[in-house]
Design a protein around this motif. Structure first.
Motif, PDB file in Angstrom:
ATOM      1  N   GLU A 116       0.831  -1.206   0.000  1.00  0.00           N
ATOM      2  CA  GLU A 116       0.000   0.000   0.000  1.00  0.00           C
ATOM      3  C   GLU A 116       0.869   1.262   0.000  1.00  0.00           C
ATOM      4  N   ARG A 117       1.957   1.240   0.799  1.00  0.00           N
ATOM      5  CA  ARG A 117       2.872   2.391   0.812  1.00  0.00           C
ATOM      6  C   ARG A 117       3.501   2.593  -0.564  1.00  0.00           C
ATOM      7  N   VAL A 118       3.962   1.500  -1.167  1.00  0.00           N
ATOM      8  CA  VAL A 118       4.595   1.599  -2.484  1.00  0.00           C
ATOM      9  C   VAL A 118       3.600   2.136  -3.515  1.00  0.00           C
ATOM     10  N   ARG A 119       2.360   1.636  -3.466  1.00  0.00           N
ATOM     11  CA  ARG A 119       1.333   2.100  -4.413  1.00  0.00           C
ATOM     12  C   ARG A 119       1.123   3.608  -4.298  1.00  0.00           C
ATOM     13  N   LEU A 120       1.015   4.099  -3.060  1.00  0.00           N
ATOM     14  CA  LEU A 120       0.788   5.534  -2.848  1.00  0.00           C
ATOM     15  C   LEU A 120       1.988   6.359  -3.316  1.00  0.00           C
ATOM     16  N   GLU A 121       3.198   5.872  -3.054  1.00  0.00           N
ATOM     17  CA  GLU A 121       4.399   6.594  -3.483  1.00  0.00           C
ATOM     18  C   GLU A 121       4.500   6.639  -5.002  1.00  0.00           C
ATOM     19  N   ILE A 122       4.231   5.509  -5.647  1.00  0.00           N
ATOM     20  CA  ILE A 122       4.305   5.456  -7.108  1.00  0.00           C
ATOM     21  C   ILE A 122       3.234   6.350  -7.725  1.00  0.00           C
ATOM     22  N   GLU A 123       2.023   6.313  -7.172  1.00  0.00           N
ATOM     23  CA  GLU A 123       0.948   7.168  -7.692  1.00  0.00           C
ATOM     24  C   GLU A 123       1.305   8.640  -7.552  1.00  0.00           C
ATOM     25  N   ALA A 124       1.948   9.007  -6.450  1.00  0.00           N
ATOM     26  CA  ALA A 124       2.353  10.398  -6.246  1.00  0.00           C
ATOM     27  C   ALA A 124       3.401  10.807  -7.281  1.00  0.00           C
ATOM     28  N   LYS A 182      12.538   9.880 -16.510  1.00  0.00           N
ATOM     29  CA  LYS A 182      11.849   9.951 -15.219  1.00  0.00           C
ATOM     30  C   LYS A 182      10.831   8.819 -15.090  1.00  0.00           C
ATOM     31  N   ALA A 183      10.096   8.557 -16.154  1.00  0.00           N
ATOM     32  CA  ALA A 183       9.108   7.479 -16.139  1.00  0.00           C
ATOM     33  C   ALA A 183       9.794   6.129 -15.915  1.00  0.00           C
ATOM     34  N   SER A 184      10.948   5.953 -16.547  1.00  0.00           N
ATOM     35  CA  SER A 184      11.709   4.716 -16.381  1.00  0.00           C
ATOM     36  C   SER A 184      12.203   4.569 -14.940  1.00  0.00           C
ATOM     37  N   GLU A 185      12.598   5.679 -14.335  1.00  0.00           N
ATOM     38  CA  GLU A 185      13.067   5.652 -12.943  1.00  0.00           C
ATOM     39  C   GLU A 185      11.932   5.268 -11.994  1.00  0.00           C
ATOM     40  N   ILE A 186      10.726   5.736 -12.292  1.00  0.00           N
ATOM     41  CA  ILE A 186       9.573   5.364 -11.470  1.00  0.00           C
ATOM     42  C   ILE A 186       9.315   3.863 -11.579  1.00  0.00           C
ATOM     43  N   ARG A 192       9.546   0.944  -8.593  1.00  0.00           N
ATOM     44  CA  ARG A 192       8.545  -0.080  -8.294  1.00  0.00           C
ATOM     45  C   ARG A 192       9.209  -1.466  -8.253  1.00  0.00           C
ATOM     46  N   GLU A 193      10.048  -1.754  -9.246  1.00  0.00           N
ATOM     47  CA  GLU A 193      10.699  -3.063  -9.312  1.00  0.00           C
ATOM     48  C   GLU A 193      11.627  -3.292  -8.119  1.00  0.00           C
ATOM     49  N   SER A 194      12.382  -2.259  -7.731  1.00  0.00           N
ATOM     50  CA  SER A 194      13.303  -2.409  -6.603  1.00  0.00           C
ATOM     51  C   SER A 194      12.535  -2.615  -5.303  1.00  0.00           C
TER      52      SER A 194
END
Length: 198
Positions: A61-69, A125-129, A133-135
């Motif tokens: 859930e934390r990862v999802r919120l961070e990625i969405e931000a 930037k999109a690739s870094e996001i 997620r993968e990391s």
């Protein structure tokens, strides 16, 4: 005669019990070799839904919120840059009549190069996001391993199978909910795992 009837009745009862057991096993109401201990099945084979394990955990859930931000910020930047470039293109087009073809071509080429550089920068930037997620997923798998190994020991399981690869199974051997609960206790949202990382 009475003895024969009694033997026939016992044989018929045995067949009924075997049929009932087969029915219960098939429809997930009983399972040979599997018992429940404190809500955890004791079985040589367990199943898990790895998508749910990640997405429904505090970590996921934390990862999802961070990625969405991060994605929201990137989309806002893209819209802003697109509007800016459209305006610059309009200004460049309006100046065309006052420029020689050679000058306009040079300015237009420089503008095209700038647009391409911006596109590549935003794609980076999109690739870094995506890499973030993968990391995070790799960190999650590493953190989840001891929890899943403990569950295997408790249940005497020799294997945990991914539900998506199984044609049919009973809910008795599904440990997804229990694993999520234990992971939430063990690692929370995973922020402590990030300590010391650059």
């Amino acid at each position: 005669m009475i003895l024969r009837s009694a033997l026939n009745f016992e044989a018929k009862l045995g067949r009924i019990l075997v049929s009932l057991l087969a029915f219960l096993v098939f429809f997930g109401m009983a399972e040979p070799g599997a018992t429940q201990t404190l809500g955890v099945p004791v079985s040589p084979i367990l199943t898990i839904n790895s998508d749910r394990l990640f997405s429904e955990s505090m970590f996921g859930e934390r990862v999802r919120l961070e990625i969405e931000a991060e994605e929201s910020i990137l989309r806002a930047e893209n819209r802003q840059m697109e509007a800016q470039l459209v305006e610059e293109e309009k200004q460049l087009t309006s100046k065309r009549k006052d420029m020689t073809p050679e000058d306009f071509r040079a300015v237009a080429n420089a503008f095209d190069m700038r647009v391409e550089e911006i596109r590549k920068f935003q794609e980076k930037k999109a690739s870094e996001i995506s890499q973030l997620r993968e990391s995070q997923e790799i960190s999650f798998v590493s953190a989840a391993r001891p929890v899943l190994e403990a569950l295997m020991r408790e249940t005497s399981a020799s294997v945990i199978l991914e539900q998506r690869t199984i044609l049919m199974s009973t809910s008795m051997v599904d440990i997804t909910d229990e694993a999520i609960s234990r992971l939430n206790v063990a690692i929370g949202d995973g922020t402590q795992l990030l300590d010391g990382q650059p």
